[in-house]
Design a protein around this motif. Structure first.
Motif, PDB file in Angstrom:
ATOM      1  N   ALA A   1       0.833  -1.209   0.000  1.00 21.90           N
ATOM      2  CA  ALA A   1       0.000   0.000   0.000  1.00 21.90           C
ATOM      3  C   ALA A   1       0.868   1.260   0.000  1.00 21.90           C
ATOM      4  CB  ALA A   1      -0.926  -0.010   1.212  1.00 21.90           C
ATOM      5  N   GLU A   2       1.949   1.228   0.771  1.00 26.52           N
ATOM      6  CA  GLU A   2       2.863   2.375   0.825  1.00 26.52           C
ATOM      7  C   GLU A   2       3.522   2.596  -0.532  1.00 26.52           C
ATOM      8  OE1 GLU A   2       3.454   5.410   2.610  1.00 26.52           O
ATOM      9  OE2 GLU A   2       3.442   4.002   4.288  1.00 26.52           O
ATOM     10  N   ARG A   3       3.871   1.527  -1.197  1.00 22.25           N
ATOM     11  CA  ARG A   3       4.489   1.639  -2.517  1.00 22.25           C
ATOM     12  C   ARG A   3       3.530   2.245  -3.528  1.00 22.25           C
ATOM     13  NH1 ARG A   3       4.128  -1.256  -7.109  1.00 22.25           N
ATOM     14  NH2 ARG A   3       5.924  -1.192  -8.546  1.00 22.25           N
ATOM     15  N   GLU A   4       2.275   1.788  -3.503  1.00 19.38           N
ATOM     16  CA  GLU A   4       1.285   2.328  -4.451  1.00 19.38           C
ATOM     17  C   GLU A   4       1.033   3.805  -4.187  1.00 19.38           C
ATOM     18  OE1 GLU A   4      -2.113  -0.162  -4.050  1.00 19.38           O
ATOM     19  OE2 GLU A   4      -1.197  -1.896  -5.058  1.00 19.38           O
ATOM     20  N   ALA A   5       1.016   4.181  -2.904  1.00 24.18           N
ATOM     21  CA  ALA A   5       0.785   5.588  -2.573  1.00 24.18           C
ATOM     22  C   ALA A   5       1.985   6.464  -2.928  1.00 24.18           C
ATOM     23  CB  ALA A   5       0.484   5.714  -1.076  1.00 24.18           C
ATOM     24  N   SER A   6       3.164   5.855  -3.043  1.00 24.53           N
ATOM     25  CA  SER A   6       4.387   6.607  -3.318  1.00 24.53           C
ATOM     26  C   SER A   6       4.737   6.666  -4.798  1.00 24.53           C
ATOM     27  CB  SER A   6       5.561   5.985  -2.552  1.00 24.53           C
ATOM     28  OG  SER A   6       5.335   6.005  -1.162  1.00 24.53           O
TER      29      SER A   6
END
Length: 583
Positions: A564-569
């Motif tokens: 999720a953090e990767r997609e948001a970044s």
């Protein structure tokens, strides 16, 4: 009858295959013809200085390889016209980094050559004029300091190419030298406000390399923003985006300033920010040295023998307290200076200097020559002599820094990584001395010696706040692990990144200083019940990531938080062409 049907079917298939092949050949021929036509037009317009019209031809092309060829053609023609900055800007639109690097190397070479004379007169020195303007008119607004402003030379209406042919340069509009988004000098550093604190700032290493190489091609150093990695002061994630060709480091960031020690630190936390020079040194180390590096501060054998002889010669009578410092200075002189060696990285680089400084400072705390923090008394402070007991023998205490990560978290798809654990710890060993001053490794540590190492490791975060050199060492360790992950997992191959500027053969020049070679002996003494307790110390820094880059040390993120953090970044769709960081 059946045979006739089969024969008819075969004939139909042959006819259909023949028609399909003919169609494909025709389509391929048309596509090839269109490509040749486009390149021919780009070449023709560029040769007469009609660069705006040349770019109009590229706007019609969707094929990435063909676009790269067209941009390369225009850039090389701009070089012939003496428009080096324009050529560099054009090269920035070449997607393939190997192709782009080749063009930029040519631009740098042309720039370093003697300027071409135009019209028989003296060639104006545009660089001096540009430097004069950018240093006197609102200096902070120009690209060198991260501002949006830029300047570029504009030549006269004609030029002489390398073959001696006089040609015309089309006068372009004031809005753009290259038409539309092709701005001849707009090689800027950042895209947002660096003065804001960010919980998770992202830096694309692939984009950062490109922007640094563009500046290199026009003879400019990386900007302050580039050197300080947009203010990130802690590595939190390493993110990989194969679809867009990005490898991203993310972590908390904010504005920075130079502290009293000359370190670039975050204005709120005081934490040193990541340094581009360190990243480049450690990337090259990971590729060439398997990520191994370190240093050692060790006394010379003959010096240790001299120290033993000095102690034997002066221990036959009690030492008056007022003579303590004089006696200790005599002991230090008998030992002399200790040798400093650095391996894996060049000692004159910032990484080489940081590991030596951190090691030396840690040993000064251990010997009571620098104050520690709560929970970190010096080794000599911890020494006690029970009634009827003897003080510790004059062993050489060995303390050294090494990595201390519990594991590496990774997503199920292997496109996001996080380092878990404090990162740095101190280990210890007691070394015996023989009659000749030879150090004998024991591979063991006394309880007292091990206690100091454990105290230092446990209280490392507090020590890093008091003494930023330890935070610098943590940054170096984090960047070294990230670099080793990029190499071990072949992440650069996944995003088609060839490290043409940051890699071992790249043109990025790391700032260097004087290489440390020797240091004053780290030794101290304490008197308990009129008995001497003497301690000397050796050790260093040892970084070897191989033990961490294993399946046993890798844990999969089962909860999907990192995914999720990767997609948001992910890189914003609205990001500007020259931007390389975002919040």
């Amino acid at each position: 009858m059946l045979n006739l049907i089969r024969a008819g079917m075969v004939a139909s298939l042959i006819l259909a295959l023949s028609m399909h092949t003919s169609f494909c050949q025709t389509a391929y021929g048309q596509e090839e013809s269109n490509s040749n036509t486009t390149l021919s037009k780009v070449q023709a317009f560029s040769q007469v200085g009609e660069f705006s019209r040349a770019f109009e031809q590229i706007d019609k092309v969707e094929d990435a390889e063909l676009r790269d060829q067209a941009h390369s053609t225009i850039a090389r023609m701009q070089m012939k016209a003496g428009l080096i900055r324009a050529a560099v800007e054009t090269a920035s639109y070449i997607a393939d980094d190997m192709n782009r690097s080749e063009v930029l190397s040519e631009a740098s070479s042309v720039r370093n050559q003697s300027p071409m004379a135009r019209g028989g007169g003296v060639t104006p020195d545009f660089d001096q004029l540009i430097d004069l303007i950018t240093t006197t008119v609102e200096p902070e607004s120009w690209e060198e300091l991260g501002g949006p402003g830029s300047l570029a030379p504009f030549p006269t209406g004609v030029y002489v190419d390398s073959e001696g042919t006089l040609k015309r340069v089309t006068k372009l509009s004031n809005d753009s030298l290259l038409s539309g988004i092709h701005d001849s000098a707009k090689i800027v550093a950042a895209n947002q406000d660096l003065l804001t604190q960010s919980a998770l700032r992202k830096v694309s290493l692939t984009r950062l390399e490109k922007e640094a190489q563009l500046r290199w091609a026009i003879g400019r150093d990386p900007t302050d923003t580039m050197r300080n990695m947009a203010g990130i002061y802690e590595v939190k994630y390493l993110l990989v985006y194969p679809d867009t060709g990005e490898i991203v480091i993310s972590g908390p960031a904010g504005p920075w300033h130079t502290n009293a020690e000359g370190r670039h630190v975050n204005v709120s936390t005081g934490r040193p920010v990541l340094q581009l020079d360190d990243l480049v040194v450690l990337l090259r180390n990971a590729i060439e040295k398997n990520g191994k590096f370190g240093c050692a501060i060790t006394p010379k054998q003959h010096s240790l023998k001299s120290a033993q002889e000095y102690i034997d010669a002066t221990s036959d009578k009690p030492l008056h307290p007022r003579l303590r410092d004089q006696w200790l200075e005599g002991l230090r002189k008998s030992v002399g200076k200790q040798d400093i060696t650095v391996h894996g990285v060049a000692p004159e680089t910032r990484v080489g200097q940081i590991i030596v400084e951190a090691d030396y400072h840690m040993k000064r705390i251990g010997m009571g020559l620098e104050d520690g923090t709560a929970g970190v008394p010096s080794y000599l402070e911890m020494v006690t002599i029970p009634p009827g007991g003897s003080p510790p023998p004059m062993d050489v205490l060995r303390w050294w820094f090494t990595l201390d990560y519990r594991n590496i978290s990774v997503t199920k798809t292997g496109d996001a990584f996080a380092l878990q654990g404090p990162g740095v710890k101190v280990l210890s060993e007691n070394e015996h001395l023989d009659a000749q001053g030879q150090r004998i490794h024991t591979n063991t540590s006394t309880a007292l010696n091990a206690t100091f190492a454990r105290n230092f490791s446990t209280n490392y975060p507090a020590l890093a706040v008091k003494y930023p050199i330890y935070a610098e060492l943590k940054n170096v360790f984090d960047l070294a692990m990230i670099s080793s992950l990029i190499e071990k997992e072949r992440l650069a191959d996944q995003v088609d990144w060839n490290m043409t500027h940051f890699g071992p053969d790249g043109g990025y020049e790391v700032t260097t200083g004087s290489a440390p070679k020797v240091v004053d002996t780290i030794m101290n003494m304490r008197v308990i019940d009129k008995r001497f307790i003497i301690a000397g110390v050796s050790g260093g820094v040892s970084f070897d990531p191989s033990g961490m880059l294993t399946e046993e040390k890798t844990s999969v993120d089962e909860y999907g938080l990192m995914t999720a953090e990767r997609e948001a970044s992910n890189i914003p769709k609205s990001i500007k062409h020259h931007s390389w960081w975002w919040d």
